[in-house]
Design a protein around this motif. Structure first.
Motif, mmCIF file in Angstrom:
data_model
loop_
_atom_site.group_PDB
_atom_site.id
_atom_site.type_symbol
_atom_site.label_atom_id
_atom_site.label_comp_id
_atom_site.label_asym_id
_atom_site.label_seq_id
_atom_site.Cartn_x
_atom_site.Cartn_y
_atom_site.Cartn_z
ATOM 1 N N CYS A 207 4.956 -5.551 1.722
ATOM 2 C CA CYS A 207 4.025 -5.360 2.829
ATOM 3 C C CYS A 207 2.648 -5.852 2.382
ATOM 4 N N LYS A 208 1.736 -5.973 3.323
ATOM 5 C CA LYS A 208 0.409 -6.533 3.025
ATOM 6 C C LYS A 208 -0.344 -5.697 1.998
ATOM 7 N N LYS A 212 -1.366 -7.071 -1.724
ATOM 8 C CA LYS A 212 -2.768 -7.126 -2.129
ATOM 9 C C LYS A 212 -2.970 -6.468 -3.487
#
Length: 277
Positions: A207-208, A212
């Protein structure tokens, strides 16, 4: 149709379970009841013991039935992201099992039965995100084991049997209080200590938020340690970490864009054939 029972969770009927059986592109019969709010293992599933794969991940199941070992046809068993505190001894009857995912539960070392060592065909065992500090010594018999997930647990040292499993190629032990991690200030494995690989997930599977975080950590490694404190990482080791990625990685797929079945067989579920009851 699935029936809701309020605080008691979702009730799964035999009819519902049969409609949830799919034929995978590789010819396996898979029963998927993931992320349905199930709190109690559905007894009706014990009438479907001919399935090859059973996915009960992302539910609220606290205990497994003592006769879980009746699923003699099982090759895949996915129970990640539940509330399990122990596993029944009868799981050792599932001698055909090749993949077992128990990640993200509440398992302690006393909750793992010695019968796990009877799963002689097991290739992948995921025990990450639990409360484990030791494993049953009987696991030394898992000669076919290739992947072992122990991330996010309480291990202060690696289980001794890991060193003698000749087919074991991937071991994930990140975020454990291992003694060698405390010994060097940065908590980074030395190249000589990398007898078992700590592997990363493919970026497309995260997922983002997790992607990150991974990118931030990667940049910190490249700069020579978190916060620019001067911690150094061997260049060869960094190169290993950059280029060594694997498919079918064992990370908790509660943070992934797609489910574990998609990772494994690399097919869109929409292309699968539904078996009608």
């Amino acid at each position: 149709m699935v029936k809701k029972r309020g605080d008691k969770g979702t009730k799964v009927t035999l009819k519902t379970a049969r409609k949830a059986i799919w034929m995978t592109p590789d010819g396996r019969c898979r029963l998927t009841l993931s992320n349905m709010g199930i709190t109690i293992f559905p007894k009706c599933l014990l009438k479907l013991t001919d399935v090859d794969e059973l996915d009960l991940s992302r539910n609220l199941i606290q205990t497994l039935p003592n006769n879980i070992g009746n699923f003699l046809s099982l090759r895949w068993l996915d129970l990640h992201s539940n509330k399990l505190e122990s596993v029944p001894e009868s799981i050792g009857n599932l001698v055909g099992l090749t993949h077992l995912n128990l990640a993200n539960n509440r398992l302690t070392s006393t909750g793992l039965p010695s019968s796990l060592g009877s799963l002689s065909n097991l290739k992948s065992l995921n025990l990450g995100m639990n409360q484990l500090d030791a494993l049953p010594p009987t696991l030394v018999a898992l000669e076919n084991l290739q992947e072992l997930g122990l991330f996010d647990n309480l291990f202060v040292k690696m289980p001794e049997f890991v060193k003698v499993l000749c087919n074991l190629t991937k071991v994930n032990v990140v975020r454990n209080p291992l003694s060698y991690a405390r010994g060097n200030g940065a908590g980074v494995l030395k190249k000589s200590e990398l007898k078992e690989d700590v592997y990363l997930a493919n970026e497309s599977s995260l997922c983002k938020t997790c992607l990150k975080k991974c990118k931030v950590q990667r940049e910190e490694f490249k700069r020579g340690g978190k916060g620019g404190r001067g911690d150094r990482v061997d260049d060869d080791m960094l190169e290993e970490k950059r280029v060594k990625t694997y498919s079918g990685l064992m990370v908790p797929n509660s943070v992934a864009k797609v489910n574990q079945a998609v990772w494994r067989i690399k097919h869109n579920p929409a292309t699968q054939t539904l078996i009608c009851a």
